[in-house]
Design a protein around this motif. Sequence first.
Motif: not given
Ligand code: TYD
Length: 137
Positions: A34, A47-48, A50, A122
Amino acid sequence: MSLIKLIDFRTFADSRGTLAVVEGNLDVPFDIRRVYYLYGLSGDLQRGFHAHHELEQIAICLNGSCSFLLDDGQSKERLRLDSPRQGLRIEKMIWHEMYDFSADCVLMVLASEHYDESDYIRDYEQFVAEVKHAAGP
Ligand code: TYD
């Protein structure tokens, strides 16, 4: 041992510009299943926040720069990612946060698995508890 593990990608530079190569299982230690990327980011948002049970990832700042906090539940390290030639390993069970995005930041992430929300941790307290549990008594 440092939490910060950077991979220097092979590059081919000539008068036309630079070409960087990332091959699964060669330049990164997993099959790439991916790719996702972040852009249109805001410097005052984070962001992140987690960790993952199993997922292995490599973050590459293709343009601009951003900061990372990596945390294994026992120590934390920060770094600024600002080169498209380098990838930052985000191994499983590493809590990570990204912040201070430049306006032109494009952050690409190579991942070892398809998206699976059940692989996410998370909640920071849960993450620390799982690290302690894995370490044993
Ligand atoms: P999120 O985990 O909040 O992003 P970050 O880690 O950058 O803070 O993800 C944002 C949105 O995107 C959430 O609704 C899940 C979706 N998402 C996917 O559908 N597929 C993916 O591969 C990723 C990484 C996120």
